[in-house]
Design a protein around this motif. Structure first.
Motif, mmCIF file in Angstrom:
data_model
loop_
_atom_site.group_PDB
_atom_site.id
_atom_site.type_symbol
_atom_site.label_atom_id
_atom_site.label_comp_id
_atom_site.label_asym_id
_atom_site.label_seq_id
_atom_site.Cartn_x
_atom_site.Cartn_y
_atom_site.Cartn_z
ATOM 1 N N SER A 1 0.877 -1.384 0.001
ATOM 2 C CA SER A 1 0.139 0.138 -0.094
ATOM 3 C C SER A 1 0.905 1.175 0.023
ATOM 4 O O SER A 1 0.674 2.315 -0.581
ATOM 5 C CB SER A 1 -0.749 0.193 1.269
ATOM 6 O OG SER A 1 -1.845 -1.092 1.131
ATOM 7 N N GLU A 2 1.765 1.254 0.775
ATOM 8 C CA GLU A 2 2.930 2.227 0.910
ATOM 9 C C GLU A 2 3.459 2.600 -0.391
ATOM 10 O O GLU A 2 3.625 3.761 -1.074
ATOM 11 C CB GLU A 2 3.881 1.967 1.994
ATOM 12 C CG GLU A 2 3.521 2.163 3.452
ATOM 13 C CD GLU A 2 4.787 1.706 4.326
ATOM 14 O OE1 GLU A 2 5.629 1.592 3.879
ATOM 15 O OE2 GLU A 2 4.387 1.670 5.472
ATOM 16 N N ILE A 3 3.911 1.354 -1.304
ATOM 17 C CA ILE A 3 4.829 1.406 -2.446
ATOM 18 C C ILE A 3 3.701 2.058 -3.587
ATOM 19 O O ILE A 3 4.033 2.776 -4.514
ATOM 20 C CB ILE A 3 5.288 0.252 -2.896
ATOM 21 C CG1 ILE A 3 6.346 -0.293 -1.777
ATOM 22 C CG2 ILE A 3 5.769 0.197 -4.375
ATOM 23 C CD1 ILE A 3 6.876 -1.575 -1.977
ATOM 24 N N CYS A 4 2.394 1.608 -3.465
ATOM 25 C CA CYS A 4 1.502 2.051 -4.592
ATOM 26 C C CYS A 4 0.991 3.384 -4.472
ATOM 27 O O CYS A 4 0.379 3.832 -5.279
ATOM 28 C CB CYS A 4 0.475 0.923 -4.520
ATOM 29 S SG CYS A 4 0.810 -0.630 -5.198
ATOM 30 N N SER A 5 1.212 3.850 -3.221
ATOM 31 C CA SER A 5 0.460 5.207 -2.968
ATOM 32 C C SER A 5 0.966 6.186 -4.058
ATOM 33 O O SER A 5 2.152 6.702 -4.222
ATOM 34 C CB SER A 5 0.945 5.520 -1.673
ATOM 35 O OG SER A 5 0.349 6.945 -1.417
ATOM 36 N N GLY A 6 -0.051 6.836 -4.608
ATOM 37 C CA GLY A 6 0.589 7.876 -5.577
ATOM 38 C C GLY A 6 0.873 7.426 -7.123
ATOM 39 O O GLY A 6 1.104 8.159 -8.039
ATOM 40 N N ALA A 7 1.032 6.074 -7.315
ATOM 41 C CA ALA A 7 1.425 5.455 -8.468
ATOM 42 C C ALA A 7 -0.026 5.533 -9.464
ATOM 43 O O ALA A 7 -1.318 5.624 -9.104
ATOM 44 C CB ALA A 7 1.680 4.152 -8.348
ATOM 45 N N ASP A 8 0.338 5.773 -10.854
ATOM 46 C CA ASP A 8 -0.578 5.598 -11.807
ATOM 47 C C ASP A 8 -0.849 4.239 -12.457
ATOM 48 O O ASP A 8 -2.217 3.993 -13.050
ATOM 49 C CB ASP A 8 -0.038 6.470 -12.932
ATOM 50 C CG ASP A 8 0.115 8.241 -12.479
ATOM 51 O OD1 ASP A 8 -1.004 8.587 -12.191
ATOM 52 O OD2 ASP A 8 1.076 8.565 -12.429
ATOM 53 N N VAL A 9 0.173 3.452 -12.648
ATOM 54 C CA VAL A 9 0.159 2.208 -13.232
ATOM 55 C C VAL A 9 1.046 1.145 -12.534
ATOM 56 O O VAL A 9 2.175 1.393 -11.900
ATOM 57 C CB VAL A 9 0.870 2.219 -14.660
ATOM 58 C CG1 VAL A 9 0.931 0.992 -15.433
ATOM 59 C CG2 VAL A 9 0.134 3.230 -15.623
#
Length: 382
Positions: free
Chosen positions: A94-102
């Protein structure tokens, strides 16, 4: 480190910018300033995805590479962030994916040889891990999710029914896939398509698609290298005449980036769909294919034992594996799933990917063969 779809190889040197990859940037209409997450980014396919994205650095704001064990497997770049994480970790992902687009999800346990992992282990990583990432997309407002599935999610089935140039909707009986790996990839693929259109935390819509490549070859494929090493030691390997498709890793990586581009575009054409992927690598048997890559590989022209006897032996090994399951994970030297895969003419068409994604391989067969053969020769010389 869990293997990552044929993938636990270290990447080769980046080298100079290539004409083919420069052409890719000219053809692309990828939205700029996007943040990507690539799971399995230190693996075979994943490392090629990383390098191809960095070749197009005008299209990315940040590239986050995730693998369970990170060593020297990535290129240094100011847009690159590397995370050592397990895709099953809700908090970390969840931390790593935060703010990601793809998110391009290439991480997976691959069961080679068949039986290396238990069905529970395959399900835990390939299915539950994928579900965890999809839930992280919803919680973190990630809008695009590209999943690396496999031809094994489609067939061959338990009967070994052949299929030539099948498309994504071909009426093929998939109710009993022979390998636990194939069943796990089919289940994960279904999850990915099921999540398409779900509402994210901030009210957006998640867009998903899945790609089904065949056996992937190229620089960094330890699977092919291991086979050729065994053959070159003087062990005469016997392969059947059933035909299959293979695909070069650079072209498979391209298909993933084009799928991400389509998901991020406004037409929504790729949303909730699955696509077969291949290139112009000849449709051939495994004997001819390995001889293309390494001409002095010693391969028998015929199977040493009758096929019915091999199936009987595989059945005995399967029973032994079941009996030993409470005590250890016995990896049989021969399995029914392996026999079916090697003895069934089974290959799919990627007409749909060419139409919907604009997929057009940038590496020809001869380029792919030469690049792979040079890499194999270099590894054998070490």
């Amino acid at each position: 480190m869990y293997p990552v779809d044929d993938l636990d190889a270290r990447p080769v040197e980046l080298g100079a910018r290539e004409v083919e990859l420069s052409a890719l940037a000219d053809k692309s209409e990828m939205p700029s300033d996007m943040t990507y997450v690539i799971t399995g980014g230190c693996g075979f396919l994943g490392s090629h995805l990383v390098r191809m994205l960095l070749e197009r650095d005008d299209h990315i704001r940040e590239l986050r590479v995730v693998d369970k064990t990170v060593t020297d497997c990535v290129i240094l770049d100011d847009k690159l962030c590397v995370y050592e994480a397990d895709i099953r970790s809700k908090v970390k992902m969840s931390e790593i994916c935060s703010g990601a687009d793809v998110i391009i999800h290439a991480a997976s346990l691959i069961d080679v040889p068949d039986g290396t992992f238990t069905e529970e282990e395959l399900w835990d990583v390939n299915v539950r891990g994928t579900q965890n990432l999809l839930n992280c997309c919803l919680a973190s407002d990630v809008r695009c999710f590209v999943y690396t599935s496999s031809v094994d999610a489609f067939g061959p089935n338990w009967r070994g029914d052949p299929l030539e140039d099948g498309d994504e909707e071909s009426p093929y009986d998939r109710t009993h896939l022979p390998s636990a790996y194939g069943r796990s990839k089919m289940a994960a693929e279904s999850l990915v398509l099921e999540f398409n259109g779900r509402t994210t935390k901030d009210g957006g819509k998640l867009r998903t698609c899945a790609l089904r490549p065949p056996h992937i070859y190229g620089e960094g494929s330890t699977l092919d290298l291991s086979f050729i090493k065994v053959a070159k030691l003087g062990t005469r390997v016997s392969l059947p005449d059933a035909k299959a498709r293979q695909a070069y890793v650079g072209n498979v990586a391209l298909a993933h980036l084009q799928a991400a581009e389509k998901l991020a575009s406004h037409d929504g054409l790729a949303c909730g769909r699955v696509y077969n992927i291949h290139d112009d690598t000849p449709i051939t048997n495994y004997q001819d294919f390995f001889e293309y890559l390494s001409p002095d590989v010693k391969i028998n022209e015929k199977i040493i034992l009758p096929l019915w006897l091999l199936y009987f032996i595989a059945g005995v090994f399967g029973s032994l594996r079941f009996l030993l399951k409470p005590f250890c994970n016995f990896v049989p030297p021969l399995s029914r799933a392996t026999l079916l895969a090697c003895n069934t003419t089974f290959y799919l068409s990627c007409t749909k990917a060419r139409r919907d994604l604009g997929y057009s391989p940038i590496y020809t067969w001869e380029q792919s063969r030469q690049r792979t053969a040079r890499w194999i020769e270099k590894q054998l010389a070490v």
